[in-house]
Scaffold this active site. Structure first.
Site, PDB file in Angstrom:
ATOM      1  N   CYS A 178      -1.265 -44.419  15.856  1.00  0.00           N
ATOM      2  CA  CYS A 178       0.191 -44.476  15.973  1.00  0.00           C
ATOM      3  C   CYS A 178       0.623 -45.637  16.865  1.00  0.00           C
ATOM      4  CB  CYS A 178       0.733 -43.166  16.547  1.00  0.00           C
ATOM      5  SG  CYS A 178       2.517 -43.226  16.840  1.00  0.00           S
ATOM      6  N   HIS A 203      -2.865 -41.042   7.540  1.00  0.00           N
ATOM      7  CA  HIS A 203      -2.731 -41.065   6.083  1.00  0.00           C
ATOM      8  C   HIS A 203      -3.070 -42.441   5.548  1.00  0.00           C
ATOM      9  CE1 HIS A 203       0.956 -43.435   6.461  1.00  0.00           C
ATOM     10  NE2 HIS A 203       1.150 -42.716   7.567  1.00  0.00           N
ATOM     11  N   ASP A 204      -3.284 -42.497   4.235  1.00  0.00           N
ATOM     12  CA  ASP A 204      -3.561 -43.770   3.569  1.00  0.00           C
ATOM     13  C   ASP A 204      -2.282 -44.616   3.487  1.00  0.00           C
ATOM     14  OD1 ASP A 204      -6.164 -42.943   3.144  1.00  0.00           O
ATOM     15  OD2 ASP A 204      -5.733 -42.110   1.159  1.00  0.00           O
ATOM     16  N   GLU A 227       7.816 -41.956   9.241  1.00  0.00           N
ATOM     17  CA  GLU A 227       7.423 -43.007  10.195  1.00  0.00           C
ATOM     18  C   GLU A 227       8.332 -44.223  10.058  1.00  0.00           C
ATOM     19  OE1 GLU A 227       2.753 -41.635  10.412  1.00  0.00           O
ATOM     20  OE2 GLU A 227       3.301 -43.256   9.056  1.00  0.00           O
TER      21      GLU A 227
END
Ligand SMILES: *[C@@H]1O[C@H](CO)[C@@H](O)[C@H](O)[C@H]1NC(C)=O
Ligand SMILES: *[C@@H]1O[C@H](CO)[C@@H](O)[C@H](O)[C@H]1NC(C)=O
Ligand SMILES: *[C@@H]1O[C@H](CO)[C@@H](O)[C@H](O)[C@H]1NC(C)=O
Length: 370
Positions: A47, A123-124, A202
């Site tokens: 992140c 995640h991808d 995000e």
């Protein structure tokens, strides 16, 4: 004028110092702390925002033992993200901590790196990180760095903007599709999982924090100032020196939900391929996960933390007794369509251990690992 300068010059040094201590101190944030690069033994994760807060010392600089309330306060005070925006995410971070340590983490996130456990929170098709199992790994058991910033991957996001100074919702949706297509193209067969609801949340944070508050329609229609976004991700530092400050008003969960749904609804002008069916348009609700087959234990990436260019340009290194440490190599990117399945969104839905295990089992089963 002459007299004014003379007066200043006559000030004792001790009195003059407070004015030079903190050039970024402002009405927006009275406790600005300078960036300090992470050292090799500090924990950093996938992140960009949490890494940034740790690099500024708004979270523990070692990236470990982060108290729930400390994280809420850091986000609110320094980047204007209200607690309501991240309550579910923080609860899931703790669940992930419990899942990986086999202990009750209570209200303390053990470290930032554990967020890199694949197909859980991580995640991808990230904007700036590679996927856990890209096409070029030597065997299906192998994995790559899905945690550190990767400049060439981030560049594929920026390329979509073709030099625009600002990014609106439509452009961000286009960036997201580009990342999905590249990631699907470069995935280890069976690994790729589309995670658009997570990613759009995000993206909502990016609009919330890096929206250009100098533009007239900032409140109703925020646009990201691209040079702020670029500085932030590339350095994992806040772009104070580019005129950014903590935005006002602060952004609550309603902002995040609205921004992410407006993003996904924004009409795109071109469609990169390959894309999974359903990549365009609003996110659909997750379906019930299939019964769990077997569980798989994924290892976390162990590479040293990413250090951005300002650390070396300005000598803002982490002093670990050995002076500045060298910049380390970073991360990588990741085909199997997953019709009808939508991973849970850890910003908006509470994960159970069984959800994490089942999500992970899906990709592993496709790859023949279990
Ligand atoms: C790295 O950090 C861990 C956790 O804080 C600590 O136990 C360990 O001693 C540190 N290692 C070095 C080389 O500093
Ligand atoms: C973070 O915590 C996880 C779970 O306890 C552990 O496996 C991992 O080694 C830790 N990483 C760092 C860099 O502290
Ligand atoms: C960054 O990602 C690219 C493309 O996926 C990959 O080729 C490269 O090795 C990665 N860079 C680092 C430093 O890991």
């Amino acid at each position: 004028m002459v007299r004014f300068i003379a007066t200043l010059a006559a000030l004792p040094a001790a009195l003059a110092i407070p004015f030079t201590i903190n050039p970024y101190n402002s009405i927006w944030d009275h406790n600005v702390r300078p960036y300090k690069a992470p050292g090799p033994n500090d924990s950093r994760g996938p992140c960009p925002m949490l890494n940034t807060l740790a690099n500024h010392g708004y979270l523990p600089h070692d990236g470990r033992n982060i108290e729930r309330q400390v994280l809420f306060d850091a986000l609110s005070e320094h980047v204007g993200i209200e607690q309501s925006s991240v309550e579910t995410a923080m609860a899931n971070a703790i669940i992930l901590c419990n899942f990986q340590t086999g202990q009750d983490c209570g209200t303390t996130l053990k470290n930032l790196t554990l967020l890199a456990l694949p197909h859980a929170f991580e995640h991808d098709h990230s904007f700036s990180r590679g996927d856990y199992k890209p096409a070029w790994i030597a065997s299906p058991e192998d994995f790559d760095d899905n945690k550190n910033f990767n400049a060439s991957i981030f560049q594929t996001s920026l390329d979509v903007l073709e030099g625009s100074s600002h990014m609106n919702y439509q452009q961000m949706n286009q960036v997201r599709l580009q990342r999905e297509a590249l990631s699907k193209q470069d995935t280890y067969p069976g690994w790729f999982e589309e995670s658009k609801a997570i990613q759009e949340f995000e993206a909502g944070f990016i609009f919330g924090v890096m929206g250009d508050f100098n533009l007239p329609n900032y409140i109703s229609n925020p646009q990201v100032k691209v040079e702020w976004w670029k500085y932030w991700f590339t350095n994992e530092a806040l772009p104070y020196e580019l005129g950014w400050h903590r935005p006002e008003p602060k952004k609550d969960v309603n902002f995040l939900l609205s921004a992410s749904s407006r993003l996904l609804a924004a009409r795109v002008t071109s469609t990169p391929s390959p894309l999974v069916s359903g990549a365009i348009g609003p996110a659909v609700a997750p379906v019930t996960l299939p019964a769990q087959v077997n569980t798989i234990t994924y290892q976390l990436p162990t590479g040293t933390p990413y250090v951005g260019p300002i650390a070396t340009e300005k000598g803002l290194g982490h002093n670990n007794g050995n002076g500045l440490f060298k910049r380390e190599p970073e991360a990588q990117a990741t085909p199997a369509p997953s019709a009808g399945f939508v991973p849970m969104n850890p910003y908006a839905q509470t994960l159970a251990f069984s959800d994490i295990a089942k999500q992970q089992a899906r990709a592993s089963a496709r790859m023949g690992l279990i």
